[in-house]
Scaffold this active site. Sequence first.
Site, PDB file in Angstrom:
ATOM      1  CG  ASP A 313       3.849   3.502   0.528  1.00 49.86           C
ATOM      2  OD1 ASP A 313       3.922   2.611  -0.500  1.00 49.86           O
ATOM      3  OD2 ASP A 313       4.216   4.558   0.680  1.00 49.86           O
ATOM      4  NE  ARG A 386       4.746   1.797   3.657  1.00 51.46           N
ATOM      5  CZ  ARG A 386       5.058   2.794   4.130  1.00 51.46           C
ATOM      6  NH1 ARG A 386       4.559   3.418   5.533  1.00 51.46           N
ATOM      7  NH2 ARG A 386       5.988   3.973   3.745  1.00 51.46           N
TER       8      ARG A 386
END
Length: 428
Positions: A313, A386
């Site tokens: 991530d 993100r």
Amino acid sequence: METITKAHSLKGTVVIPGDKSISHRAIMFGSIANGTTHITNFLPGADCLSTISCFKQMGIHIEQDGASVVVEGKGMDGLKEPSQLLDVGNSGTTFRLMMGLLAGRPFHSVLAGDESIAKRPMNRVTVPLTQMGAIIDGREQGTFAPISIRGGNLKGITYESPVASAQVKSGILLAGLQAEGETTVSETHRSRNHTENMLESFGVKVKREGLSVSVEGGQQLTATNVEVPGDISSAAFFLVAGAIVPDSTITLLNVGINETRSGIIDVLQQMGADLSIKNRRVVNQEEVADLTISTSNLTNTSIEGDIIPRLIDELPIIALLATQAKGKTVIRNAEELKVKETNRIDAVVDALQSLGASITGTPDGMVIEGPTPLHGGRVSSLGDHRIGMMLAVAGCITDGAVELELPEAIKVSYPDFFEHLKQLQAGS
Ligand code: S3P
């Protein structure tokens, strides 16, 4: 639209909000446990709120007040058949873990979510759960949401997962707890282990051997209290910001540094970042520490193999970091990026190229040359939290403002992100 302008320095201390993966699991395990679970430092981001609303729909009483949550668990058999579709919003973790849980329940349920969820592959969970005996269907032979599940009568399996995915592993283990006999999942590389850790806290026996994890069916969960550590995946944005913005020193408190999640720390150290780790402690089987980072002279690195699931991530923000490091940084074996909230190889490469970075996409990663000065421009999160936070951090070093479209996507995992960034810009 949010406008981010160059920061002259970033200084101060941020208490990192609760870990998203652990917050989801605390709600889920609390709901199927016997007794009352108190959760502290819960992440009240949109994804975890979706998990709460799904369990409320199945008859679980949950009271959430900011970061404090009380879950009145009713045991595995306490969930009731939902009368409406279960909407996970943007949350792949909610979707895939609940598939496993629902596969063992003797009722019918339908899981669905937003446009991004509808594009993400669910057959990686449908296939093993069907082997265990669940009746599952969805678009394209059970590949895509909406997914319907008629659960019950499961048999344990031994499954070799072709992808190193904690969502797949956890989905199968949650089904395994409701199956006859033992269920084993093995992976090619170790994925995050929060499910194993937390199941043990709830009194479940979990067998871990190398890259395999097994549970015996029929075990009950006993309620416990969960203190959620800060999310290293959220801290990552300020770690990189502190390293690349001139004249900066940032301290991040209460960050979870579980070894299966801490690849970003290894990468920062390999690249020569000025990073210190203090006050290491263990909370609920999860290691936690305070991190301090200062402006750093960075050099390139290569990122591949076992480390990939430990920082999957963080790769968007690592790509930005690499634009400011001397030399060529190569990221390989990260094809999983293509099936995240967006295709994160394309999203990162397109956005950073448009800000002047020297970055190219490859079938399984990216190649980034640095250091390159970046310029401002209009970019979009594409609805991916993100990508949005990476671009906001980019705006701290660009000549000219970054105008970020769809900044609200950031609420999925870090509702206070812009507030914390502004505090650091103000030096507090
Ligand atoms: C998660 C696992 C990872 C990660 C996601 C959260 C989890 O996904 O990317 O943000 O909480 O289990 P995969 O299991 O698909 O790798």
